[in-house]
Design an enzyme around this catalytic site. Sequence first.
Site, PDB file in Angstrom:
ATOM      1  N   LYS A 152       0.902  -1.325  -0.219  1.00 50.70           N
ATOM      2  CA  LYS A 152       0.031   0.024   0.033  1.00 50.70           C
ATOM      3  C   LYS A 152       0.915   1.084  -0.060  1.00 50.70           C
ATOM      4  O   LYS A 152       1.955   1.433   0.959  1.00 50.70           O
ATOM      5  CB  LYS A 152      -0.874  -0.078   1.258  1.00 50.70           C
ATOM      6  N   THR A 162      -8.523   8.144   9.558  1.00 49.33           N
ATOM      7  CA  THR A 162      -8.100   7.099   8.769  1.00 49.33           C
ATOM      8  C   THR A 162      -7.718   5.898   9.694  1.00 49.33           C
ATOM      9  O   THR A 162      -7.156   4.831   9.082  1.00 49.33           O
ATOM     10  CB  THR A 162      -6.783   7.162   8.079  1.00 49.33           C
ATOM     11  N   GLY A 212      -8.044   2.581  11.353  1.00 47.31           N
ATOM     12  CA  GLY A 212      -8.530   1.162  10.721  1.00 47.31           C
ATOM     13  C   GLY A 212      -8.774   0.957   9.299  1.00 47.31           C
ATOM     14  O   GLY A 212      -9.242  -0.060   8.769  1.00 47.31           O
ATOM     15  N   THR A 213      -7.887   1.828   8.620  1.00 42.65           N
ATOM     16  CA  THR A 213      -7.886   1.618   7.048  1.00 42.65           C
ATOM     17  C   THR A 213      -7.259   0.223   6.669  1.00 42.65           C
ATOM     18  O   THR A 213      -7.841  -0.384   5.756  1.00 42.65           O
ATOM     19  CB  THR A 213      -7.251   2.795   6.407  1.00 42.65           C
ATOM     20  N   GLY A 214      -6.320   0.111   7.316  1.00 41.87           N
ATOM     21  CA  GLY A 214      -5.523  -1.388   6.880  1.00 41.87           C
ATOM     22  C   GLY A 214      -6.410  -2.495   7.221  1.00 41.87           C
ATOM     23  O   GLY A 214      -6.434  -3.463   6.436  1.00 41.87           O
ATOM     24  N   CYS A 215      -6.902  -2.459   8.482  1.00 38.86           N
ATOM     25  CA  CYS A 215      -7.938  -3.703   8.947  1.00 38.86           C
ATOM     26  C   CYS A 215      -9.037  -3.722   7.773  1.00 38.86           C
ATOM     27  O   CYS A 215      -9.418  -4.705   7.318  1.00 38.86           O
ATOM     28  CB  CYS A 215      -8.362  -3.452  10.168  1.00 38.86           C
TER      29      CYS A 215
END
Length: 270
Positions: free
Chosen positions: A171, A204, A206-209
């Site tokens: 990412k 942002t 929790g974006t990765g989760c």
Amino acid sequence: MIACTIAGSDSGGGAGIQADLKTFQELRVFGTSVITALTAQNTKGVHGIYPATADFVKDQLNAVIDDFDLKAVKTGMLFNAEIVETIVSVMESKEIPLIVDPVMIAKGGASLLKEQATIALKEKLLPVATVCTPNIPEAEVLTGLTIKTEEEIELAGEYLLNLGMQCVVIKGGHLAGKHAIDTVFIRGEKPFKMKTDRLKTIHTHGTGCTFSAAITAEIAKGKPLKTAIIEAKKFVQLAIRYPLNIGHGFGPTNHFAYQEHRGICDVQVI
């Protein structure tokens, strides 16, 4: 369809188990869970971490696998090496797609993965994974490389693929530029990129989760890997674009946005 998330609980509701289950639900997948740790957490930071024992993690995972026909499993915060090794001991004999989000640092800066756990994740979990979704700092830790250029992203992607997994999504949100560009490496295929507008927001958390959970849900529904990843990118981009504006720190993404906007989102595949 049924999926499982193995992750920490976020009492603020924006990341971890809570974000994963919300994402599964919005994408019409039934979610089950294995909790690796409890956290005292909100948008302003992590105020306490209370890990589960490895034996309890194993009991939860075996209970879910014993009763449900899981079509995909994802991992998030794993915290220590014992938990990582326990998950490997169960999952390496299962033919269930495994999506690994190598969660290391919370948005507020708190460490969510101990040093020995990072080594175990790299040497034991990633070789049995289907997909890994590191951001740039996580990819640097996993590869030992400094990643600032397109060429360095390609080197990192190939390095991680060589650990044994089928797919790596690096990412690009931490890099500078007008656009956010994620690079996707799939074994045996030419890499591709997903390009979206860079959104100026602090919401942002929790974006990765959320992104990795969306990939998990789409794979659970039987979508091809490339299709699942692109749809997951739409899900998280919409979740960032239409924030809820709650909390006093790094606010959560909006898990309602994908359905509210019928999944319509401009993700340029190049």
